[in-house]
Motif scaffolding. Structure first.
Motif, PDB file in Angstrom:
ATOM      1  N   ALA A 298       0.817  -1.214   0.000  1.00 47.86           N
ATOM      2  CA  ALA A 298       0.000   0.000   0.000  1.00 47.86           C
ATOM      3  C   ALA A 298       0.850   1.263   0.000  1.00 47.86           C
ATOM      4  O   ALA A 298       0.386   2.336  -0.410  1.00 47.86           O
ATOM      5  N   ASP A 299       2.109   1.159   0.431  1.00 47.30           N
ATOM      6  CA  ASP A 299       2.961   2.342   0.570  1.00 47.30           C
ATOM      7  C   ASP A 299       4.007   2.482  -0.525  1.00 47.30           C
ATOM      8  O   ASP A 299       4.940   3.280  -0.395  1.00 47.30           O
TER       9      ASP A 299
ATOM     10  N   ILE B  43       8.817  -4.843   1.968  1.00 52.66           N
ATOM     11  CA  ILE B  43       8.858  -5.851   3.034  1.00 52.66           C
ATOM     12  C   ILE B  43       7.577  -6.673   3.155  1.00 52.66           C
ATOM     13  O   ILE B  43       7.473  -7.488   4.081  1.00 52.66           O
ATOM     14  N   GLY B  44       6.602  -6.482   2.230  1.00 57.76           N
ATOM     15  CA  GLY B  44       5.443  -7.359   2.322  1.00 57.76           C
ATOM     16  C   GLY B  44       4.130  -6.710   1.959  1.00 57.76           C
ATOM     17  O   GLY B  44       4.071  -5.545   1.541  1.00 57.76           O
ATOM     18  N   PRO B  45       3.039  -7.456   2.108  1.00 57.90           N
ATOM     19  CA  PRO B  45       1.699  -6.965   1.797  1.00 57.90           C
ATOM     20  C   PRO B  45       1.278  -5.815   2.720  1.00 57.90           C
ATOM     21  O   PRO B  45       1.973  -5.482   3.692  1.00 57.90           O
TER      22      PRO B  45
ATOM     23  N   ILE C 171      -5.967   7.521   1.976  1.00 51.77           N
ATOM     24  CA  ILE C 171      -6.049   7.112   3.374  1.00 51.77           C
ATOM     25  C   ILE C 171      -6.639   5.708   3.345  1.00 51.77           C
ATOM     26  O   ILE C 171      -7.794   5.518   2.982  1.00 51.77           O
ATOM     27  N   SER C 172      -5.834   4.725   3.703  1.00 50.59           N
ATOM     28  CA  SER C 172      -6.255   3.332   3.572  1.00 50.59           C
ATOM     29  C   SER C 172      -6.733   2.801   4.922  1.00 50.59           C
ATOM     30  O   SER C 172      -6.446   3.389   5.967  1.00 50.59           O
ATOM     31  N   PRO C 173      -7.445   1.691   4.914  1.00 47.83           N
ATOM     32  CA  PRO C 173      -7.901   1.110   6.182  1.00 47.83           C
ATOM     33  C   PRO C 173      -6.805   0.363   6.941  1.00 47.83           C
ATOM     34  O   PRO C 173      -7.045  -0.105   8.040  1.00 47.83           O
ATOM     35  N   PHE C 174      -5.615   0.280   6.363  1.00 42.68           N
ATOM     36  CA  PHE C 174      -4.569  -0.541   6.972  1.00 42.68           C
ATOM     37  C   PHE C 174      -3.802   0.177   8.080  1.00 42.68           C
ATOM     38  O   PHE C 174      -3.221  -0.468   8.941  1.00 42.68           O
ATOM     39  N   TYR C 175      -3.775   1.529   8.031  1.00 46.70           N
ATOM     40  CA  TYR C 175      -2.900   2.256   8.936  1.00 46.70           C
ATOM     41  C   TYR C 175      -3.651   3.384   9.648  1.00 46.70           C
ATOM     42  O   TYR C 175      -4.792   3.705   9.318  1.00 46.70           O
TER      43      TYR C 175
END
Length: 666
Positions: free
Chosen positions: A35-36, A51-53, A388-392
């Motif tokens: 996402a980043d 470093i990953g999903p 703005i994502s729901p992950f962070y």
């Protein structure tokens, strides 16, 4: 000094560390998730490693991958930022075992302060005052309920590994203890992998005052004075200031010394914060504050301490981690002026501060410094066009101001917030603006209950004023004169037989706004709403700022058009208008009274409702976990559940239908 460091974090704090390292001639390595990939911290760093999903458990919490990235890129040290692995002692040990330096305290210090129960016991031994409570190992709900009875209600239940308000529950009467205890355990397990809780006395009019401490590897420890973080909602800080209002010098000295003793007791190195709760009912007193916890890392609100001390805390972190002694002693430090920090979040305040997501189509901040002290400072890891994502964490930016005194600095904060324009996601800017003007806050009468106590007065849900609707309606039709200098522009609406008439349709808060627009001359229009007509004139336009005249009353407004969206900004408030696509189909939404929808992206953790069940308005039907916090979703009315469409463990997005109720009898 190090030649190259890796930052094991993302967003604003990663950018903050990168900018200081750059000034010191230290090269930086960023890490990023899916996402980043296009994030600001990735573009600022000298190197970046995937470093990953997107989920944090599969990327930013992957200690081995982060350490390997440091080794592969030749970094000598790792800066953890805050959150994620910053207070994980096992990560610190792994960093050391790999031959790298952890820019922070030793694992033993994090161990000592990582669990609230053990930390309190240690502070008692060190002579630091602590809040009355129970921090033992017995987790039997019946036993803990009895301990709560001994302490006396109201009490706080806290996950011992918690932080940022997660795993914390206020219980005001014995009947609610078991339910709130279970909720605190779930949040502790979900956020920190540890369900064990402690309980403590709740101070009725508490002030949250924290002391910034700094230690080096040579045994020197100092404090950098206090920050008042009493303005909180749901135990999360909203506006912080330094120094604390109405802080007597004797109390400052006593609290600072207690913090230094706490740090020395655990052999602390680097930047840390000792947090105290103080009884604010009758002013701050030497015997009226108690240790709560210690954050063994840099804090989000560290810029206000930098402002009043003139220090760069990140630069100090790097120097201390490299083995340098602190370049000053306690007597060398003094307070200069006053500073405030306001955190801008993507969140819907009227809906209970629910996290929001979206694409930030427009982003503008007041002129000032970035990641270094100035009269106005903006720290952000977000750029226009970012999601703005729901992950962070949904923080967009921190607005920091520094003035000669509290009154001046607070006025500067109000002015700076009015110039923060964010389009594409719901934000808390209007709420922050209202809070900065709150009479009690302006007078320095702060406590952690202020926001909850006066919340209704801090939320403005009034519809946009007529001049805002009129201006948006005109813009939606593209009728505003451009700045091209084209002489034909002034004749665009001329007709031989009569003036042209247009119909504008925009959507604001799911409501269709229809207006008839009749151009009179260049920059002047008649706007009709049914039988009501108003005349609006655009007197001046400079960039996004418009000077308007509505029936002889002038006002200034910022307007931005992005695709089919119009954003209006005035006095700290923002309004968005969508221009419907005439080629798009229309669909009728379900009756909200008969349905329960997901108010945000998240995971369903508890399903209490069953088909055929009779429910009363307000009954809890689901628990949704979003941004590591639990949110109860309740029955919209009395009735019978017809269908439940989700089950525990399911991921949902904003607007997903979770439950349908049987229709009400006609």
């Amino acid at each position: 000094m190090f030649d190259k460091i890796l930052i094991a974090n993302r967003g604003e704090i990663a950018c903050r560390v990168i900018m200081t390292a750059r000034k010191m001639g230290v090269r930086t390595v960023a890490v990023y998730s899916d996402a980043d990939a296009q994030s600001q911290h990735v573009s600022l760093a000298d190197e970046a490693v995937h470093i990953g999903p997107s989920p944090v458990a599969e990327s930013y919490l992957q200690a081995d991958r982060i350490i390997q990235a440091a080794l592969d890129t030749g970094a000598q040290a790792i800066h953890p930022g805050y959150g994620f692995l910053s207070e994980n002692p096992d990560f610190v040990r792994k960093v050391g075992a790999a031959g790298l330096t952890f820019i922070g305290p030793p694992a033993s210090a994090i161990d000592a302060m990582g669990l609230k129960d053990a930390a309190k016991s240690l502070m008692v031994e060190a002579g630091v005052p602590v809040v009355p409570g129970y921090q033992g190992s017995n987790q039997d709900p019946v036993f803990l309920a009895a301990e709560a009875d001994k302490i006396g209600y109201p009490i706080l239940i806290k996950a011992r590994a918690g932080g940022g308000g997660k795993g914390m529950r206020l219980v005001e009467k014995p009947a609610d203890f078991e339910t709130e205890f279970e909720a605190a355990q779930r949040e502790g397990q979900s956020s920190f992998g540890d369900p064990i809780c402690l309980i403590e006395k709740y101070i009725a009019q508490p002030r949250h005052v924290e002391i910034q401490v700094f230690g080096d590897q040579h045994g020197n420890v100092v404090h950098l004075f206090e920050r008042d973080c009493s303005l909180q909602r749901r135990y999360q800080k909203v506006i912080e200031e330094a120094p604390a209002p109405d802080m007597p010098p004797a109390v400052r000295a006593a609290m600072g010394q207690a913090a230094v003793e706490a740090a020395k007791a655990i052999g602390y190195v680097g930047a840390g914060t000792v947090e105290f709760i103080a009884d604010g009912s009758d002013g701050l007193k030497e015997g009226g504050f108690w240790f709560m916890e210690m954050n063994t890392r840099l804090q989000v609100e560290h810029p206000v301490t930098e402002a009043i001390t003139g220090l760069d805390l990140v630069a100090l972190q790097l120097r201390v981690a490299a083995g340098d002694a602190l370049p000053f002693c306690q007597d060398d430090l003094s307070i200069d002026g006053w500073a405030f920090e306001a955190r801008i979040y993507a969140e819907d305040v009227p809906k209970g501060f629910l996290p929001a997501i979206g694409t930030l189509n427009h982003l503008a901040f007041p002129a000032g410094t970035t990641f270094e002290t100035g009269s106005v400072r903006i720290d952000s890891g977000i750029r226009s066009g970012d999601d703005i994502s729901p992950f962070y964490d949904p923080m967009i930016a921190k607005v920091i101001v520094h003035g000669p005194d509290r009154r001046t600095a607070l006025k500067m904060l109000t002015a700076a917030l009015a110039q923060c324009h964010v389009g594409g996601a719901t934000t808390n800017i209007a709420f922050l603006s209202a809070l900065s003007k709150h009479a009690g806050f302006q007078a320095g009468n702060v406590d952690t209950n202020l926001i909850a106590r006066d919340l209704d007065g801090l939320i403005d849900t009034t519809a946009p004023a007529d001049h805002i609707i009129a201006a948006a309606s005109v813009l939606s039709l593209g009728l505003v004169p451009t700045e091209t200098g084209d002489p034909w522009q002034s004749l665009a609406n001329w007709r031989h037989w009569s003036n042209a008439t247009y119909t504008s349709r925009t959507v604001h808060d799911a409501e269709v706004i229809s207006r008839k627009i009749e151009p009179l001359s260049e920059g002047r229009f008649v706007v009709c709403n049914g039988d009501t007509s108003r005349t609006i004139g655009i007197i001046h336009k400079a960039g996004t700022q418009y000077t308007l005249d509505l029936d002889g009353v002038q006002s200034t407004l910022d307007l931005v058009v992005q695709g089919r969206s119009i954003f209006a900004f005035q006095d700290g408030r923002s309004f968005s208008f969508e221009i419907p696509d005439p080629l798009a189909g229309h669909s009728e939404g379900a009756d909200g009274g008969d349905n329960v929808f997901a108010p945000m992206p998240g995971m369903v953790t508890i399903v209490s409702a069953k088909p055929g069940q009779s429910v009363t308005e307000g009954d809890s039907l689901f628990v949704l976990e979003a941004m590591k916090m639990e949110h109860a979703l309740r029955a919209p009315r009395d009735g019978i559940v017809a269908e439940v469409l989700v089950q525990p463990g399911m991921q949902v997005v904003d607007g997903d239908l979770l439950l349908q109720m049987e229709p009400e009898d006609e």
